[in-house]
Design a protein around this motif. Structure first.
Motif, PDB file in Angstrom:
ATOM      1  N   VAL A   1       0.844  -1.193   0.000  1.00 49.53           N
ATOM      2  CA  VAL A   1       0.000   0.000   0.000  1.00 49.53           C
ATOM      3  C   VAL A   1       0.884   1.249   0.000  1.00 49.53           C
ATOM      4  O   VAL A   1       1.918   1.286   0.680  1.00 49.53           O
ATOM      5  CB  VAL A   1      -0.914  -0.004   1.248  1.00 49.53           C
ATOM      6  CG1 VAL A   1      -1.658   1.313   1.386  1.00 49.53           C
ATOM      7  CG2 VAL A   1      -1.904  -1.150   1.171  1.00 49.53           C
ATOM      8  N   LYS A   2       0.478   2.254  -0.772  1.00 48.89           N
ATOM      9  CA  LYS A   2       1.259   3.486  -0.834  1.00 48.89           C
ATOM     10  C   LYS A   2       0.783   4.504   0.197  1.00 48.89           C
ATOM     11  O   LYS A   2      -0.412   4.763   0.337  1.00 48.89           O
ATOM     12  CB  LYS A   2       1.198   4.090  -2.238  1.00 48.89           C
ATOM     13  CG  LYS A   2       2.099   3.385  -3.245  1.00 48.89           C
ATOM     14  CD  LYS A   2       2.242   4.193  -4.518  1.00 48.89           C
ATOM     15  CE  LYS A   2       3.266   3.545  -5.452  1.00 48.89           C
ATOM     16  NZ  LYS A   2       3.449   4.342  -6.690  1.00 48.89           N
ATOM     17  N   ILE A   3       1.735   5.090   0.918  1.00 49.93           N
ATOM     18  CA  ILE A   3       1.483   6.150   1.891  1.00 49.93           C
ATOM     19  C   ILE A   3       2.289   7.362   1.441  1.00 49.93           C
ATOM     20  O   ILE A   3       3.526   7.347   1.493  1.00 49.93           O
ATOM     21  CB  ILE A   3       1.912   5.733   3.318  1.00 49.93           C
ATOM     22  CG1 ILE A   3       1.269   4.395   3.715  1.00 49.93           C
ATOM     23  CG2 ILE A   3       1.582   6.828   4.320  1.00 49.93           C
ATOM     24  CD1 ILE A   3      -0.230   4.444   3.875  1.00 49.93           C
ATOM     25  N   ASP A   4       1.593   8.406   0.981  1.00 47.83           N
ATOM     26  CA  ASP A   4       2.269   9.615   0.472  1.00 47.83           C
ATOM     27  C   ASP A   4       3.353   9.258  -0.551  1.00 47.83           C
ATOM     28  O   ASP A   4       4.464   9.802  -0.535  1.00 47.83           O
ATOM     29  CB  ASP A   4       2.873  10.417   1.623  1.00 47.83           C
ATOM     30  CG  ASP A   4       1.814  10.956   2.572  1.00 47.83           C
ATOM     31  OD1 ASP A   4       0.695  11.254   2.103  1.00 47.83           O
ATOM     32  OD2 ASP A   4       2.095  11.055   3.777  1.00 47.83           O
ATOM     33  N   GLY A   5       3.017   8.321  -1.440  1.00 47.54           N
ATOM     34  CA  GLY A   5       3.926   7.960  -2.511  1.00 47.54           C
ATOM     35  C   GLY A   5       4.956   6.902  -2.175  1.00 47.54           C
ATOM     36  O   GLY A   5       5.688   6.443  -3.053  1.00 47.54           O
ATOM     37  N   GLU A   6       5.028   6.491  -0.912  1.00 46.50           N
ATOM     38  CA  GLU A   6       5.990   5.471  -0.489  1.00 46.50           C
ATOM     39  C   GLU A   6       5.266   4.174  -0.157  1.00 46.50           C
ATOM     40  O   GLU A   6       4.153   4.189   0.369  1.00 46.50           O
ATOM     41  CB  GLU A   6       6.765   5.942   0.753  1.00 46.50           C
ATOM     42  CG  GLU A   6       7.755   7.054   0.489  1.00 46.50           C
ATOM     43  CD  GLU A   6       9.012   6.568  -0.210  1.00 46.50           C
ATOM     44  OE1 GLU A   6       9.293   5.363  -0.171  1.00 46.50           O
ATOM     45  OE2 GLU A   6       9.707   7.417  -0.804  1.00 46.50           O
ATOM     46  N   ARG A   7       5.897   3.038  -0.447  1.00 40.88           N
ATOM     47  CA  ARG A   7       5.334   1.750  -0.083  1.00 40.88           C
ATOM     48  C   ARG A   7       5.351   1.596   1.424  1.00 40.88           C
ATOM     49  O   ARG A   7       6.358   1.902   2.086  1.00 40.88           O
ATOM     50  CB  ARG A   7       6.122   0.610  -0.724  1.00 40.88           C
ATOM     51  CG  ARG A   7       6.086   0.600  -2.242  1.00 40.88           C
ATOM     52  CD  ARG A   7       4.702   0.290  -2.783  1.00 40.88           C
ATOM     53  NE  ARG A   7       4.712   0.179  -4.244  1.00 40.88           N
ATOM     54  CZ  ARG A   7       3.622   0.005  -4.978  1.00 40.88           C
ATOM     55  NH1 ARG A   7       2.428  -0.062  -4.383  1.00 40.88           N
ATOM     56  NH2 ARG A   7       3.712  -0.089  -6.288  1.00 40.88           N
ATOM     57  N   ALA A   8       4.244   1.076   1.971  1.00 45.61           N
ATOM     58  CA  ALA A   8       4.139   0.936   3.420  1.00 45.61           C
ATOM     59  C   ALA A   8       5.254   0.064   3.982  1.00 45.61           C
ATOM     60  O   ALA A   8       5.807   0.356   5.049  1.00 45.61           O
ATOM     61  CB  ALA A   8       2.766   0.359   3.792  1.00 45.61           C
TER      62      ALA A   8
ATOM     63  N   ARG B   1       9.937  -0.887   7.458  1.00 47.63           N
ATOM     64  CA  ARG B   1      11.320  -1.344   7.647  1.00 47.63           C
ATOM     65  C   ARG B   1      12.198  -0.251   8.237  1.00 47.63           C
ATOM     66  O   ARG B   1      13.168  -0.529   8.943  1.00 47.63           O
ATOM     67  CB  ARG B   1      11.900  -1.797   6.302  1.00 47.63           C
ATOM     68  CG  ARG B   1      11.363  -3.136   5.822  1.00 47.63           C
ATOM     69  CD  ARG B   1      11.827  -3.421   4.403  1.00 47.63           C
ATOM     70  NE  ARG B   1      11.254  -4.660   3.882  1.00 47.63           N
ATOM     71  CZ  ARG B   1      11.242  -5.004   2.611  1.00 47.63           C
ATOM     72  NH1 ARG B   1      11.785  -4.194   1.704  1.00 47.63           N
ATOM     73  NH2 ARG B   1      10.705  -6.149   2.219  1.00 47.63           N
ATOM     74  N   ASP B   2      11.846   1.010   7.945  1.00 50.65           N
ATOM     75  CA  ASP B   2      12.607   2.141   8.477  1.00 50.65           C
ATOM     76  C   ASP B   2      12.075   2.615   9.825  1.00 50.65           C
ATOM     77  O   ASP B   2      12.499   3.676  10.326  1.00 50.65           O
ATOM     78  CB  ASP B   2      12.576   3.306   7.485  1.00 50.65           C
ATOM     79  CG  ASP B   2      13.332   3.002   6.199  1.00 50.65           C
ATOM     80  OD1 ASP B   2      14.196   2.112   6.224  1.00 50.65           O
ATOM     81  OD2 ASP B   2      13.022   3.636   5.172  1.00 50.65           O
ATOM     82  N   ASP B   3      11.144   1.836  10.394  1.00 45.40           N
ATOM     83  CA  ASP B   3      10.552   2.163  11.713  1.00 45.40           C
ATOM     84  C   ASP B   3       9.865   3.520  11.716  1.00 45.40           C
ATOM     85  O   ASP B   3       9.839   4.224  12.738  1.00 45.40           O
ATOM     86  CB  ASP B   3      11.611   2.113  12.817  1.00 45.40           C
ATOM     87  CG  ASP B   3      12.110   0.697  13.072  1.00 45.40           C
ATOM     88  OD1 ASP B   3      11.298  -0.236  12.983  1.00 45.40           O
ATOM     89  OD2 ASP B   3      13.314   0.532  13.369  1.00 45.40           O
ATOM     90  N   GLU B   4       9.314   3.902  10.577  1.00 49.26           N
ATOM     91  CA  GLU B   4       8.549   5.148  10.507  1.00 49.26           C
ATOM     92  C   GLU B   4       7.202   4.960  11.201  1.00 49.26           C
ATOM     93  O   GLU B   4       6.623   3.873  11.199  1.00 49.26           O
ATOM     94  CB  GLU B   4       8.322   5.549   9.044  1.00 49.26           C
ATOM     95  CG  GLU B   4       9.585   5.846   8.266  1.00 49.26           C
ATOM     96  CD  GLU B   4      10.130   7.227   8.549  1.00 49.26           C
ATOM     97  OE1 GLU B   4       9.406   8.034   9.165  1.00 49.26           O
ATOM     98  OE2 GLU B   4      11.274   7.503   8.157  1.00 49.26           O
ATOM     99  N   ASP B   5       6.691   6.039  11.797  1.00 49.45           N
ATOM    100  CA  ASP B   5       5.388   6.008  12.453  1.00 49.45           C
ATOM    101  C   ASP B   5       4.335   6.475  11.450  1.00 49.45           C
ATOM    102  O   ASP B   5       4.380   7.618  10.983  1.00 49.45           O
ATOM    103  CB  ASP B   5       5.399   6.917  13.688  1.00 49.45           C
ATOM    104  CG  ASP B   5       4.101   6.814  14.475  1.00 49.45           C
ATOM    105  OD1 ASP B   5       3.426   5.769  14.373  1.00 49.45           O
ATOM    106  OD2 ASP B   5       3.748   7.793  15.177  1.00 49.45           O
ATOM    107  N   PHE B   6       3.407   5.600  11.070  1.00 47.01           N
ATOM    108  CA  PHE B   6       2.395   5.959  10.084  1.00 47.01           C
ATOM    109  C   PHE B   6       1.147   5.107  10.295  1.00 47.01           C
ATOM    110  O   PHE B   6       1.182   4.064  10.960  1.00 47.01           O
ATOM    111  CB  PHE B   6       2.922   5.771   8.650  1.00 47.01           C
ATOM    112  CG  PHE B   6       3.222   4.335   8.289  1.00 47.01           C
ATOM    113  CD1 PHE B   6       2.305   3.560   7.589  1.00 47.01           C
ATOM    114  CD2 PHE B   6       4.435   3.749   8.653  1.00 47.01           C
ATOM    115  CE1 PHE B   6       2.577   2.243   7.254  1.00 47.01           C
ATOM    116  CE2 PHE B   6       4.712   2.432   8.321  1.00 47.01           C
ATOM    117  CZ  PHE B   6       3.791   1.683   7.622  1.00 47.01           C
TER     118      PHE B   6
END
Length: 303
Positions: free
Chosen positions: A128-135, A140-145
């Motif tokens: 799934v894309k979140i603001d143009g990036e794959r979830a 994997r980068d431990d981003e909070d979304f």
């Protein structure tokens, strides 16, 4: 000038019984190589560790992929109860555990809430894309979304086995865009015991079944031979969800040029999407209006 793509002008479907440990893209690349085909694609991604039906479209059959993607599909999957993982399957890290174990009756009662029109949140490890990036890249980068819930039609969800208190095997028939991992996660939460997918198999997708699938080993053994070509299924199998109309000879010429063409139709309503054939060969897909098909996709088959 665009470089001409190498390969054969071959069109149709090759139904593969995908093994665990292989991505859907890798399967498509294998089929394209083995069939020496110019163009190939698949109708619905399977997770790398999932097995079962992966329908690979070749040549002009790629134009029918959306109709297989939109059709119903069925899965059998085993849920490991008592543990949640960050990927919602056995490949991820365990992030929470529970000693609670539901009874068979508890499970059967809970399944009802996952049937019909439901809202489902895809796994964070998904495409799934979140603001143009794959979830999955963000995860994997431990981003909070957060991922927004999306609608899903579930035709049926039933319990078919309970091998022990830690596992339950289910069968689900659903529409486009369903994540089995989300079902396992949400069922575990609803039961108060947590859960994730241990094994997953797609048993059919539209008109294609796992029992009709060819293995990767068979593809390797028969690569670039007439024996493999014999497994190719007609392009029209990707159109089984649409009604068929018959093009007139003149109408077929117009349709192949991208213009509305005269067709002979029965039991097709004004404005309905359908496909036209001439002498058994597919000509175009389009919308039926007042005796003509207005094409949206035209098939260019080799002579």
């Amino acid at each position: 000038m665009a470089r001409k793509r190498k390969g054969r002008d071959i069109s149709g479907w090759l139904v593969v019984d995908k093994p665990a440990g292989m991505t859907s893209t890798a399967v498509v690349n294998k089929v394209r190589w083995a069939m020496a085909a110019k163009k190939a694609g698949h109708a619905g991604t399977l997770d790398p560790e999932a097995t079962g039906v992966l329908a690979v479209a070749l040549g002009e059959a790629t134009k029918t992929v959306p109709y297989i993607t939109d059709s119903l599909k069925a899965y059998t999957f085993t849920v490991r109860l008592g543990a949640a993982t960050n990927t919602d399957d056995a490949e991820g890290e365990v992030i929470a555990t529970s000693e609670a174990r539901p009874t068979d009756d508890d499970i059967k009662a809970a399944l009802a809430q996952f049937v019909g029109d439901i809202m489902q949140v895809p796994p964070k490890f998904s495409a799934v894309k979140i603001d143009g990036e794959r979830a999955y890249k963000l995860a994997r980068d431990d981003e909070d979304f957060e991922i927004a819930a999306r609608p899903l039609w579930v035709e049926e969800l039933v319990m078919i086995d309970r091998e022990d208190t830690d596992h339950v095997t289910l069968e689900m028939t659903c529409g486009k865009g369903g994540y089995v991992r989300s079902i396992a996660r949400d069922l575990g939460e609803a039961l108060g015991c947590l859960g994730h997918v241990r094994e997953l198999r797609r048993i059919w997708s539209g008109p294609f079944t796992a029992s009709d699938g060819i293995s990767i080993e068979q593809i390797d053994e028969m690569a670039k031979t007439p024996e493999l070509d014999a497994y190719l299924r007609p392009l029209t199998e990707g159109l089984t969800e649409l009604p068929e109309v018959k093009a007139t000879a003149e109408g077929a010429v117009r349709l192949r040029n991208g213009n509305p063409g005269m067709v002979i139709a029965s039991d097709v309503d004004y404005g309905e999407e359908c496909w036209a054939s001439l002498d058994g060969e597919p000509v175009a897909v389009g919308v039926f209006k007042a005796g003509e098909l207005h094409p949206s996709r035209v098939f260019v088959l080799p002579e």
